[in-house]
Write a protein that holds these residues in place. Sequence first.
Motif, mmCIF file in Angstrom:
data_model
loop_
_atom_site.group_PDB
_atom_site.id
_atom_site.type_symbol
_atom_site.label_atom_id
_atom_site.label_comp_id
_atom_site.label_asym_id
_atom_site.label_seq_id
_atom_site.Cartn_x
_atom_site.Cartn_y
_atom_site.Cartn_z
ATOM 1 N N TRP A 129 31.112 -14.046 57.737
ATOM 2 C CA TRP A 129 29.852 -13.322 57.805
ATOM 3 C C TRP A 129 28.805 -14.032 56.972
ATOM 4 C CZ3 TRP A 129 34.620 -11.235 57.885
ATOM 5 C CH2 TRP A 129 34.919 -10.370 58.939
ATOM 6 N N SER A 130 27.581 -13.961 57.448
ATOM 7 C CA SER A 130 26.430 -14.519 56.753
ATOM 8 C C SER A 130 25.368 -13.439 56.671
ATOM 9 C CB SER A 130 25.842 -15.710 57.523
ATOM 10 O OG SER A 130 26.820 -16.696 57.757
ATOM 11 N N THR A 131 24.539 -13.526 55.635
ATOM 12 C CA THR A 131 23.366 -12.670 55.555
ATOM 13 C C THR A 131 22.150 -13.521 55.885
ATOM 14 O OG1 THR A 131 24.331 -11.214 53.899
ATOM 15 C CG2 THR A 131 21.925 -11.246 54.042
ATOM 16 N N VAL A 132 21.371 -13.050 56.838
ATOM 17 C CA VAL A 132 20.131 -13.728 57.208
ATOM 18 C C VAL A 132 18.981 -12.893 56.676
ATOM 19 C CG1 VAL A 132 18.662 -14.484 59.121
ATOM 20 C CG2 VAL A 132 21.150 -14.737 59.271
ATOM 21 N N ARG A 133 18.133 -13.522 55.856
ATOM 22 C CA ARG A 133 16.941 -12.843 55.361
ATOM 23 C C ARG A 133 15.754 -13.395 56.145
ATOM 24 N NH1 ARG A 133 14.267 -13.954 49.575
ATOM 25 N NH2 ARG A 133 13.388 -15.669 50.768
ATOM 26 N N LEU A 134 15.049 -12.509 56.825
ATOM 27 C CA LEU A 134 13.850 -12.889 57.563
ATOM 28 C C LEU A 134 12.635 -12.462 56.761
ATOM 29 C CD1 LEU A 134 14.984 -11.758 61.118
ATOM 30 C CD2 LEU A 134 15.054 -14.071 60.146
ATOM 31 N N THR A 135 11.681 -13.356 56.619
ATOM 32 C CA THR A 135 10.454 -13.080 55.871
ATOM 33 C C THR A 135 9.343 -12.796 56.866
ATOM 34 O OG1 THR A 135 11.170 -14.611 54.151
ATOM 35 C CG2 THR A 135 8.839 -13.991 54.158
ATOM 36 N N TRP A 136 8.617 -11.713 56.600
ATOM 37 C CA TRP A 136 7.513 -11.298 57.460
ATOM 38 C C TRP A 136 6.251 -11.302 56.621
ATOM 39 C CZ3 TRP A 136 9.239 -10.955 62.309
ATOM 40 C CH2 TRP A 136 10.607 -10.762 62.487
ATOM 41 N N GLY A 137 5.224 -12.026 57.079
ATOM 42 C CA GLY A 137 3.972 -12.103 56.344
ATOM 43 C C GLY A 137 4.032 -13.160 55.253
ATOM 44 N N THR A 138 2.933 -13.235 54.502
ATOM 45 C CA THR A 138 2.831 -14.217 53.421
ATOM 46 C C THR A 138 2.186 -13.577 52.205
ATOM 47 O OG1 THR A 138 0.678 -14.969 54.235
ATOM 48 C CG2 THR A 138 2.615 -16.188 55.010
ATOM 49 N N GLY A 139 2.303 -14.246 51.080
ATOM 50 C CA GLY A 139 1.658 -13.783 49.849
ATOM 51 C C GLY A 139 2.097 -12.391 49.450
ATOM 52 N N ASP A 140 1.118 -11.575 49.007
ATOM 53 C CA ASP A 140 1.406 -10.209 48.559
ATOM 54 C C ASP A 140 1.835 -9.293 49.702
ATOM 55 O OD1 ASP A 140 0.802 -10.911 45.977
ATOM 56 O OD2 ASP A 140 -1.271 -10.188 46.078
ATOM 57 N N GLU A 141 1.550 -9.692 50.936
ATOM 58 C CA GLU A 141 1.900 -8.890 52.112
ATOM 59 C C GLU A 141 3.308 -9.187 52.615
ATOM 60 O OE1 GLU A 141 -0.182 -6.494 53.302
ATOM 61 O OE2 GLU A 141 -1.372 -7.026 51.543
ATOM 62 N N ARG A 142 4.014 -10.074 51.940
ATOM 63 C CA ARG A 142 5.342 -10.504 52.388
ATOM 64 C C ARG A 142 6.359 -9.372 52.233
ATOM 65 N NH1 ARG A 142 5.976 -15.428 49.477
ATOM 66 N NH2 ARG A 142 6.148 -14.066 47.716
ATOM 67 N N THR A 145 13.470 -8.460 55.945
ATOM 68 C CA THR A 145 14.518 -7.695 56.610
ATOM 69 C C THR A 145 15.783 -8.543 56.522
ATOM 70 O OG1 THR A 145 13.956 -8.600 58.792
ATOM 71 C CG2 THR A 145 12.965 -6.486 58.194
ATOM 72 N N TYR A 146 16.912 -7.858 56.573
ATOM 73 C CA TYR A 146 18.197 -8.540 56.414
ATOM 74 C C TYR A 146 19.103 -8.234 57.597
ATOM 75 C CZ TYR A 146 16.579 -9.219 51.665
ATOM 76 O OH TYR A 146 15.830 -9.585 50.569
ATOM 77 N N SER A 159 29.136 -14.097 66.930
ATOM 78 C CA SER A 159 29.728 -13.071 67.779
ATOM 79 C C SER A 159 29.159 -11.673 67.514
ATOM 80 C CB SER A 159 31.243 -13.054 67.606
ATOM 81 O OG SER A 159 31.587 -12.889 66.240
ATOM 82 N N ASP A 160 28.313 -11.519 66.497
ATOM 83 C CA ASP A 160 27.687 -10.217 66.266
ATOM 84 C C ASP A 160 26.482 -10.392 65.343
ATOM 85 O OD1 ASP A 160 27.313 -7.529 66.670
ATOM 86 O OD2 ASP A 160 28.886 -6.884 65.300
ATOM 87 N N ILE A 161 25.471 -9.568 65.565
ATOM 88 C CA ILE A 161 24.276 -9.515 64.727
ATOM 89 C C ILE A 161 23.944 -8.048 64.524
ATOM 90 C CG2 ILE A 161 21.817 -10.069 64.524
ATOM 91 C CD1 ILE A 161 22.322 -12.443 66.464
ATOM 92 N N LYS A 162 23.857 -7.622 63.269
ATOM 93 C CA LYS A 162 23.523 -6.239 62.946
ATOM 94 C C LYS A 162 22.504 -6.199 61.826
ATOM 95 C CE LYS A 162 28.058 -4.439 64.132
ATOM 96 N NZ LYS A 162 29.275 -3.804 63.664
ATOM 97 N N GLU A 163 21.707 -5.144 61.833
ATOM 98 C CA GLU A 163 20.796 -4.939 60.711
ATOM 99 C C GLU A 163 21.600 -4.591 59.475
ATOM 100 O OE1 GLU A 163 17.024 -2.787 61.644
ATOM 101 O OE2 GLU A 163 18.057 -2.526 63.574
ATOM 102 N N LYS A 164 21.175 -5.130 58.352
ATOM 103 C CA LYS A 164 21.857 -4.858 57.100
ATOM 104 C C LYS A 164 20.955 -3.925 56.287
ATOM 105 C CE LYS A 164 24.172 -7.290 53.366
ATOM 106 N NZ LYS A 164 24.570 -8.607 52.863
ATOM 107 N N TYR A 165 21.511 -2.822 55.858
ATOM 108 C CA TYR A 165 20.715 -1.835 55.122
ATOM 109 C C TYR A 165 21.020 -1.880 53.663
ATOM 110 C CZ TYR A 165 19.936 -0.124 59.812
ATOM 111 O OH TYR A 165 19.610 -0.028 61.145
#
Length: 165
Positions: A129-142, A145-146, A159-165
Amino acid sequence: MNRTLTRGKVALTAALLTAVAVVPSAVAASAPADADAKAPGAKAPVRSGSPGPAYERVAHFYGAYVDAASDPGSHKAAAALRAFYLTPELRTRLLDWERGHDADGVLRAQNAPTAWRVTAEDSGMGHTWSTVRLTWGTGDERRYTYLTVQSDLATRKISDIKEKY
């Protein structure tokens, strides 16, 4: 000149040339993980990779997929990436998820992130398993989601992708 001495010189020269060829790869393999930093005196940032562990393939996939998702009209490229990196079962489940959520199932969003990062996690029972961190926006608005991404160790396919809470 003695043939034994000449053969010895040839063997020594071959050994030295082999050592010189191996040192750069050993140095590259031990380079810091943060390839974004520019090395002093370097002309450009250096990137590297390998087809090694499954989590590296997750990083390769997300790097290419985010690039494709950021480029309007690149649906064929995204589909080709999915076909190569994802299992057929996951591709089917993603299509079902996407119909229900009107969003990209790989990114779990309707648009493309500004950056991504993959961290290796646990392995067991034929998976990793891996954790993927996606960055949305830039600067202070960044914001981030994981995702938890499962890969099969035998095939190294996702073989699977799920949201991590």
